[in-house]
Design a protein around this motif. Structure first.
Motif, mmCIF file in Angstrom:
data_model
loop_
_atom_site.group_PDB
_atom_site.id
_atom_site.type_symbol
_atom_site.label_atom_id
_atom_site.label_comp_id
_atom_site.label_asym_id
_atom_site.label_seq_id
_atom_site.Cartn_x
_atom_site.Cartn_y
_atom_site.Cartn_z
ATOM 1 N N ASN A 1 0.826 -1.212 0.000
ATOM 2 C CA ASN A 1 0.000 0.000 0.000
ATOM 3 C C ASN A 1 0.861 1.263 0.000
ATOM 4 O OD1 ASN A 1 -2.428 -1.400 -0.010
ATOM 5 N ND2 ASN A 1 -2.543 -1.488 2.227
ATOM 6 N N GLU A 2 1.929 1.248 0.837
ATOM 7 C CA GLU A 2 2.847 2.396 0.881
ATOM 8 C C GLU A 2 3.530 2.584 -0.475
ATOM 9 O OE1 GLU A 2 2.506 0.128 3.118
ATOM 10 O OE2 GLU A 2 2.683 0.916 5.176
ATOM 11 N N ALA A 3 3.939 1.465 -1.096
ATOM 12 C CA ALA A 3 4.596 1.530 -2.402
ATOM 13 C C ALA A 3 3.637 2.080 -3.459
ATOM 14 C CB ALA A 3 5.089 0.145 -2.810
ATOM 15 N N LYS A 4 2.377 1.644 -3.385
ATOM 16 C CA LYS A 4 1.380 2.112 -4.342
ATOM 17 C C LYS A 4 1.157 3.609 -4.206
ATOM 18 C CE LYS A 4 -3.321 1.218 -5.996
ATOM 19 N NZ LYS A 4 -4.566 0.425 -5.777
ATOM 20 N N GLU A 5 1.149 4.107 -2.999
ATOM 21 C CA GLU A 5 0.969 5.546 -2.758
ATOM 22 C C GLU A 5 2.091 6.356 -3.406
ATOM 23 O OE1 GLU A 5 0.638 6.230 1.396
ATOM 24 O OE2 GLU A 5 -1.276 5.182 1.606
ATOM 25 N N ILE A 6 3.314 5.837 -3.304
ATOM 26 C CA ILE A 6 4.453 6.533 -3.911
ATOM 27 C C ILE A 6 4.301 6.569 -5.432
ATOM 28 C CG2 ILE A 6 6.954 6.428 -4.326
ATOM 29 C CD1 ILE A 6 7.264 5.320 -1.496
ATOM 30 N N ARG A 7 3.874 5.453 -6.029
ATOM 31 C CA ARG A 7 3.663 5.414 -7.488
ATOM 32 C C ARG A 7 2.626 6.456 -7.905
ATOM 33 N NH1 ARG A 7 5.458 0.676 -10.354
ATOM 34 N NH2 ARG A 7 4.015 1.288 -12.013
ATOM 35 N N VAL A 8 1.545 6.555 -7.143
ATOM 36 C CA VAL A 8 0.475 7.513 -7.466
ATOM 37 C C VAL A 8 1.003 8.946 -7.409
ATOM 38 C CG1 VAL A 8 -1.722 8.482 -6.681
ATOM 39 C CG2 VAL A 8 -1.394 5.993 -6.727
ATOM 40 N N ILE A 9 1.782 9.254 -6.364
ATOM 41 C CA ILE A 9 2.336 10.598 -6.202
ATOM 42 C C ILE A 9 3.280 10.940 -7.360
ATOM 43 C CG2 ILE A 9 3.888 12.016 -4.792
ATOM 44 C CD1 ILE A 9 2.740 10.523 -2.334
ATOM 45 N N LEU A 10 4.144 10.000 -7.714
ATOM 46 C CA LEU A 10 5.093 10.236 -8.808
ATOM 47 C C LEU A 10 4.370 10.405 -10.143
ATOM 48 C CD1 LEU A 10 7.967 7.728 -7.905
ATOM 49 C CD2 LEU A 10 8.019 10.223 -7.736
ATOM 50 N N ASP A 11 3.316 9.624 -10.319
ATOM 51 C CA ASP A 11 2.520 9.720 -11.546
ATOM 52 C C ASP A 11 1.879 11.099 -11.657
ATOM 53 O OD1 ASP A 11 1.458 8.489 -13.923
ATOM 54 O OD2 ASP A 11 -0.492 8.432 -12.921
ATOM 55 N N LYS A 12 1.319 11.579 -10.540
ATOM 56 C CA LYS A 12 0.688 12.904 -10.528
ATOM 57 C C LYS A 12 1.709 14.023 -10.714
ATOM 58 C CE LYS A 12 -3.339 11.794 -7.659
ATOM 59 N NZ LYS A 12 -4.036 12.069 -6.367
ATOM 60 N N ALA A 13 2.958 13.744 -10.294
ATOM 61 C CA ALA A 13 4.024 14.754 -10.403
ATOM 62 C C ALA A 13 4.607 14.833 -11.811
ATOM 63 C CB ALA A 13 5.139 14.449 -9.399
ATOM 64 N N GLY A 14 4.132 13.973 -12.724
ATOM 65 C CA GLY A 14 4.590 14.049 -14.113
ATOM 66 C C GLY A 14 5.644 13.031 -14.502
ATOM 67 N N TYR A 15 5.821 12.025 -13.636
ATOM 68 C CA TYR A 15 6.830 10.996 -13.923
ATOM 69 C C TYR A 15 6.195 9.696 -14.411
ATOM 70 C CZ TYR A 15 10.149 14.004 -11.482
ATOM 71 O OH TYR A 15 10.942 15.053 -11.103
ATOM 72 N N SER A 16 5.079 9.802 -15.122
ATOM 73 C CA SER A 16 4.346 8.604 -15.540
ATOM 74 C C SER A 16 5.176 7.688 -16.430
ATOM 75 C CB SER A 16 3.044 9.000 -16.252
ATOM 76 O OG SER A 16 3.333 9.843 -17.358
ATOM 77 N N THR A 17 5.966 8.271 -17.332
ATOM 78 C CA THR A 17 6.800 7.460 -18.230
ATOM 79 C C THR A 17 7.748 6.579 -17.444
ATOM 80 O OG1 THR A 17 6.710 9.139 -19.965
ATOM 81 C CG2 THR A 17 8.444 7.492 -20.147
ATOM 82 N N PHE A 18 8.389 7.180 -16.444
ATOM 83 C CA PHE A 18 9.332 6.432 -15.625
ATOM 84 C C PHE A 18 8.610 5.434 -14.726
ATOM 85 C CE2 PHE A 18 12.299 5.599 -12.236
ATOM 86 C CZ PHE A 18 13.528 5.519 -12.895
ATOM 87 N N VAL A 19 7.494 5.858 -14.141
ATOM 88 C CA VAL A 19 6.736 4.996 -13.231
ATOM 89 C C VAL A 19 6.305 3.715 -13.930
ATOM 90 C CG1 VAL A 19 4.584 4.787 -11.937
ATOM 91 C CG2 VAL A 19 5.972 6.837 -11.698
ATOM 92 N N ASN A 20 5.925 3.848 -15.194
ATOM 93 C CA ASN A 20 5.458 2.685 -15.954
ATOM 94 C C ASN A 20 6.579 1.678 -16.225
ATOM 95 O OD1 ASN A 20 2.822 3.625 -16.114
ATOM 96 N ND2 ASN A 20 3.206 4.750 -18.010
ATOM 97 N N LYS A 21 7.842 2.101 -16.044
ATOM 98 C CA LYS A 21 8.974 1.207 -16.325
ATOM 99 C C LYS A 21 9.493 0.490 -15.097
ATOM 100 C CE LYS A 21 11.848 4.061 -18.260
ATOM 101 N NZ LYS A 21 13.065 4.525 -18.959
ATOM 102 N N ILE A 22 9.133 0.979 -13.914
ATOM 103 C CA ILE A 22 9.709 0.382 -12.710
ATOM 104 C C ILE A 22 8.914 -0.820 -12.236
ATOM 105 C CG2 ILE A 22 10.819 2.506 -11.955
ATOM 106 C CD1 ILE A 22 8.552 2.966 -10.018
ATOM 107 N N ALA A 23 9.606 -1.717 -11.530
ATOM 108 C CA ALA A 23 8.992 -2.948 -11.049
ATOM 109 C C ALA A 23 7.875 -2.647 -10.053
ATOM 110 C CB ALA A 23 10.060 -3.824 -10.392
#
Length: 276
Positions: A253-275
């Motif tokens: 859940n904590e990891a998912k929250e970080i992904r959501v924050i990074l996605d909203k911050a404009g790092y969607s391209t990178f987020v989609n590549k990480i495990a």
């Protein structure tokens, strides 16, 4: 370095003058001759008087220094821009940076290396491109990364390694990453931009470890990442370090929250590549 003497000699040859004519009666010919050879230092007033005699301004005489200074400022901006667009996998912008590097007037070894690095990352930054490389091409890239020419290129070597780490076998990559950690753990002072490059290398290697399920290999680079200074420039990679740490500890859940924050911050391209 006999900069003034060499410049005066080049100017004299461009003007088609003898040493006698170049000295212009301001200083003796024998003294002037030794200035060109770096044996005598010329006084400021005499130097300016000689330039004036030949209608050459100090600005014109030192033009290459001014150009070099401007080029270095431009290069620093391009390097920062390049790192950003490489992280975003933005091929269009990467190629624009390469074209801007081509426009720099004085092509120093560092600038040439920068262009080579940009072209390399532009052509190999995704998995499909890396798989298309032949063994010969891979060996050429490996040789280029560790070819020593200038100390400035050490930073770029880490940037390249971070982006094409998968050109190596996992065992080779692990050996290289451990070597980098040992080297920089023992360094008293590391430039900020190098710290950013190092953090990028650690994240890309950790991500690879996660994909392969080799969690035990993540601890050393994660700890190295934690030991890096608390700086704004390192915020992104340190947050990613927390993300991978949460994954390892099964804090989904904590990891998912970080992904959501990074996605909203404009790092969607990178987020989609990480495990995940």
């Amino acid at each position: 370095m006999n900069y003034i003497g060499d410049k005066l000699k080049n100017l004299r040859q461009q003007l088609g003058l003898t040493q006698t004519e170049m000295a212009a009666g301001v200083i003796s010919v024998s003294f002037y001759s030794k200035v060109e050879r770096g044996l005598n230092d010329i006084g400021v007033n005499d130097f300016l008087e000689i330039l004036k005699s030949h209608n050459v301004t100090p600005k014109e005489f030192f033009e290459d220094i001014i150009i070099k200074d401007n080029d270095e400022k431009k290069l620093n901006g391009l390097v920062n821009r390049f790192i950003k667009v490489a992280t975003e996998d933005n091929d269009v912008e990467i190629n624009k940076v390469i074209k801007e590097l081509d426009k720099i007037k004085i092509q120093t070894p560092f600038i040439k290396f920068s262009k080579l690095a940009a072209k390399l990352i532009a052509n190999t930054h995704d998995k499909k491109a890396l798989k298309r490389l032949t063994t010969k091409q891979k060996n050429q890239i490996k040789k280029m990364i560790f070819q020593k020419d200038t100390d400035e290129n050490e930073y770029y070597r880490i940037v390249i390694l971070a982006n094409i780490i998968r050109i190596y076998s996992f065992e080779e990559a692990t050996f290289l990453v451990k070597g980098v950690i040992r080297r920089y753990d023992s360094s008293e002072k590391v430039e900020s931009k190098t710290e950013v490059a190092l953090s990028g290398l650690m994240i890309n290697y950790i991500n690879w470890c996660m994909e392969l399920g080799k969690l035990d290999y993540c601890y050393e680079p994660l700890n190295f990442l934690k030991r890096l200074p608390e700086k704004i420039d390192l915020a992104f990679t340190k947050i990613l370090g927390l993300y991978f740490g949460d994954l390892i500890k099964q804090k989904k859940n904590e990891a998912k929250e970080i992904r959501v924050i990074l996605d909203k911050a404009g790092y969607s391209t990178f987020v989609n590549k990480i495990a995940k």
